[in-house]
Design an enzyme around this catalytic site. Structure first.
Site, PDB file in Angstrom:
ATOM      1  N   THR A  75      -0.096  -1.566   0.608  1.00 53.76           N
ATOM      2  CA  THR A  75      -0.388  -0.121   0.141  1.00 53.76           C
ATOM      3  C   THR A  75       0.977   0.934   0.031  1.00 53.76           C
ATOM      4  OG1 THR A  75      -1.761  -1.280   1.407  1.00 53.76           O
ATOM      5  CG2 THR A  75      -1.977   1.062   1.687  1.00 53.76           C
ATOM      6  N   LYS A 103       7.145   2.029  11.863  1.00 50.96           N
ATOM      7  CA  LYS A 103       7.114   2.168  13.447  1.00 50.96           C
ATOM      8  C   LYS A 103       7.270   1.129  14.309  1.00 50.96           C
ATOM      9  CE  LYS A 103       3.187   1.013  11.650  1.00 50.96           C
ATOM     10  NZ  LYS A 103       1.573   1.225  11.169  1.00 50.96           N
ATOM     11  N   VAL A 140       4.023   7.591  12.129  1.00 51.01           N
ATOM     12  CA  VAL A 140       3.463   7.851  13.897  1.00 51.01           C
ATOM     13  C   VAL A 140       2.471   8.656  12.607  1.00 51.01           C
ATOM     14  CG1 VAL A 140       2.491   9.240  15.387  1.00 51.01           C
ATOM     15  CG2 VAL A 140       5.304   8.341  15.552  1.00 51.01           C
ATOM     16  N   GLY A 148       0.776   8.752  10.005  1.00 50.48           N
ATOM     17  CA  GLY A 148       0.287   8.285   8.816  1.00 50.48           C
ATOM     18  C   GLY A 148       0.632  10.023   7.899  1.00 50.48           C
ATOM     19  N   ILE A 206      -0.137  12.672   8.696  1.00 48.06           N
ATOM     20  CA  ILE A 206       0.075  13.999   9.858  1.00 48.06           C
ATOM     21  C   ILE A 206       1.189  14.384  10.294  1.00 48.06           C
ATOM     22  CG2 ILE A 206      -0.901  14.714  11.828  1.00 48.06           C
ATOM     23  CD1 ILE A 206      -3.552  13.016  12.267  1.00 48.06           C
ATOM     24  N   GLY A 250      -7.020  -0.634   2.583  1.00 42.74           N
ATOM     25  CA  GLY A 250      -5.437  -0.172   2.730  1.00 42.74           C
ATOM     26  C   GLY A 250      -4.924   0.643   4.097  1.00 42.74           C
ATOM     27  N   GLU A 301      -2.620  -3.253   9.316  1.00 40.71           N
ATOM     28  CA  GLU A 301      -1.320  -3.842   8.708  1.00 40.71           C
ATOM     29  C   GLU A 301      -1.448  -5.720   8.098  1.00 40.71           C
ATOM     30  OE1 GLU A 301       1.275  -2.087  10.386  1.00 40.71           O
ATOM     31  OE2 GLU A 301      -0.179  -0.958  10.425  1.00 40.71           O
ATOM     32  N   LYS A 328       3.595   2.971  18.191  1.00 43.21           N
ATOM     33  CA  LYS A 328       3.621   4.719  17.534  1.00 43.21           C
ATOM     34  C   LYS A 328       3.990   5.737  19.274  1.00 43.21           C
ATOM     35  CE  LYS A 328       1.031   3.924  13.488  1.00 43.21           C
ATOM     36  NZ  LYS A 328      -0.234   3.661  13.503  1.00 43.21           N
TER      37      LYS A 328
HETATM   38  N1  HSE Z   1      -2.404  -0.480  10.223  1.00 42.04           N
HETATM   39  C1  HSE Z   1      -1.728   1.240  10.913  1.00 42.04           C
HETATM   40  C2  HSE Z   1      -3.328   2.097  10.877  1.00 42.04           C
HETATM   41  C3  HSE Z   1      -1.438   2.016   9.544  1.00 42.04           C
HETATM   42  O1  HSE Z   1      -4.538   1.756  10.893  1.00 42.04           O
HETATM   43  O2  HSE Z   1      -3.378   3.384  11.831  1.00 42.04           O
HETATM   44  C4  HSE Z   1      -0.669   3.080  10.136  1.00 42.04           C
HETATM   45  O3  HSE Z   1       0.432   3.369  10.472  1.00 42.04           O
END
Ligand code: HSE
Length: 401
Positions: free
Chosen positions: A11, A99, A126, A128, A130, A181, A184, A199
């Site tokens: 992804t 992470k 941490v 995504g 942001i 997506g 994990e 995180k």
């Molecule tokens: N699996 C993580 C989430 C992806 O859902 O926040 C982003 O780190």
């Protein structure tokens, strides 16, 4: 022309290649030269638009002097750690959204990067898309950071929102999060609070300058959360959210100077707090600085393009001459058990108000409907455990205040 490589085409890797191609104009203008993906490391070749860039020979990337930055989107520790180390040793900058790798081996890889005079950046690890790590270490650097808490996992926030808003089943909401997506490869890490735990470790490492060992951090997810509690909390003016939290501790709250703690758990949050209303895949992170007070960062915490946005920006930073000061001490001493923190607790018990009052004295009743849901006065987690030992507990959650 600046040439880079991407390791992994899941992804995030796919998002990175897309952002570089779709935003080529702005990237070239800001970087002063075009950015080109020269190679993509894959385990298995698949047909698709990037097939001609793919290789399964890591050495082609490692030994190519034209490749200055490598974006690692493999995930996990084993191969990701090995390749990252070899790229840094070869004098390449490395960028990652990983992470787990940062939480477990970040210090060591940052030291290696420093020795080799290259950058190792991980803004996407941490929150995504942001911007959170850069503001923490740069814009807020004049502050003593006292606390950070946040909704750090997009998958679980998406699942909770679907379950509460549309009555979706947990399994259906999780499948949808995977399809989008967000989750994990093994969604256990999302659902059991482990992803949020990694995180909060990264945030704590940077905020307090000492390694927080992920093994020492209690992590609880949403798998045991009951919709009944969500409904009772909603009626009483609270929302339930999965929070990661890390705090600086000191003599003012009864701890040794310089100690700290971290944990992940679902919390009741008063609906009047902005973070209570953060929904879907959105994350929100509150940083409390002694000069600035509370600052909240909000945006998409997972997904292809938001995460890629942060990775590509880091790659651009690697190619600029700007210095980045990014590290912490490997010393893990001074970590305190978060059960020593005081807060109100929510309990739902099979029992009466008298049972609740006998255990906790004065309580605030939220529901008495065959079972009793109530809020305690602020007590430590250890005390809450001791006092509730004889109760028949259906749920126990912390309250954020
Ligand atoms: N699996 C993580 C989430 C992806 O859902 O926040 C982003 O780190």
């Amino acid at each position: 022309m600046a040439e880079i490589a991407v390791m992994g085409l899941g992804t995030v890797g796919t998002g990175v290649v897309k952002v570089i191609s779709e935003n080529a104009g702005v990237i070239t203008r800001k970087l002063g030269e075009p950015l080109r993906v020269k190679a993509i490391l894959v385990r298995r070749f698949r047909d698709g638009p990037y097939r001609h860039l793919c290789t399964d020979h890591f050495e082609e990337i490692q030994n190519d002097p034209a490749i200055r930055v490598v974006i690692e989107t493999i995930g996990g520790v084993d191969a990701a750690y090995d390749y990252t180390k070899r790229c840094l040793e070869a004098g390449k900058h490395v960028v990652t959204a990983n992470k787990q790798l940062i939480a477990e081996r970040g210090f060591e890889l940052l030291e290696l990067a420093r020795e080799k005079n290259v950058k190792y950046l991980f803004e996407a690890s941490v929150g995504g898309g942001i911007p959170i790590l850069h503001p923490l270490r740069e814009c807020l650097s004049a502050n003593r950071i006292d606390e950070i808490y946040g909704i750090l996992n997009g998958t679980t926030n998406y699942i909770l929102t679907r379950m509460v808003r549309t009555g979706a089943f947990f399994s259906d909401a999780l499948r949808e999060a995977q399809r989008r997506g967000y989750a994990e490869a093994d969604p256990t890490a999302d659902v059991e609070g482990i992803d949020a735990g990694r995180k909060i470790c990264v945030l704590g490492d940077l905020a307090f300058g000492h390694q927080i060992d992920p093994e020492a951090v209690p992590m609880e997810g949403i798998s045991k959360l009951s919709l009944r509690d969500v409904k009772i909390a909603n009626r009483a003016g609270y929302r339930i959210k999965l929070l990661g939290r890390t705090l600086r501790l000191g003599p003012e709250n009864g701890f040794e100077a310089g100690s700290r703690t971290a944990y992940v758990a679902p919390h009741l949050i008063p609906e009047t707090m902005p973070i209570a209303n953060v929904e879907d895949v959105f994350n929100a992170i509150v940083i409390r600085g002694n000069a600035v007070g509370d600052v909240m960062f909000y945006g998409r915490g997972a997904g292809e393009m938001p995460t890629a946005s942060a990775c590509v920006a880091d790659a651009m930073e690697c190619l600029s001459t700007r210095e980045s000061v990014l590290s912490w001490s490997p010393d893990t001493s001074g970590f305190e058990n978060p059960l020593k923190l005081r807060c109100r607790h929510y309990f739902r018990i099979e029992g009466s108000l008298t049972d609740a009052a006998m255990a906790f004295g004065q309580v605030e009743v939220l529901s008495e409907d065959g079972e009793t849901a109530f809020l305690t006065e602020p007590v430590t987690g250890l005390d809450a455990r001791k006092r509730s030992a004889n109760l028949n507990i259906l749920s126990c959650l912390r309250v954020l205040s």
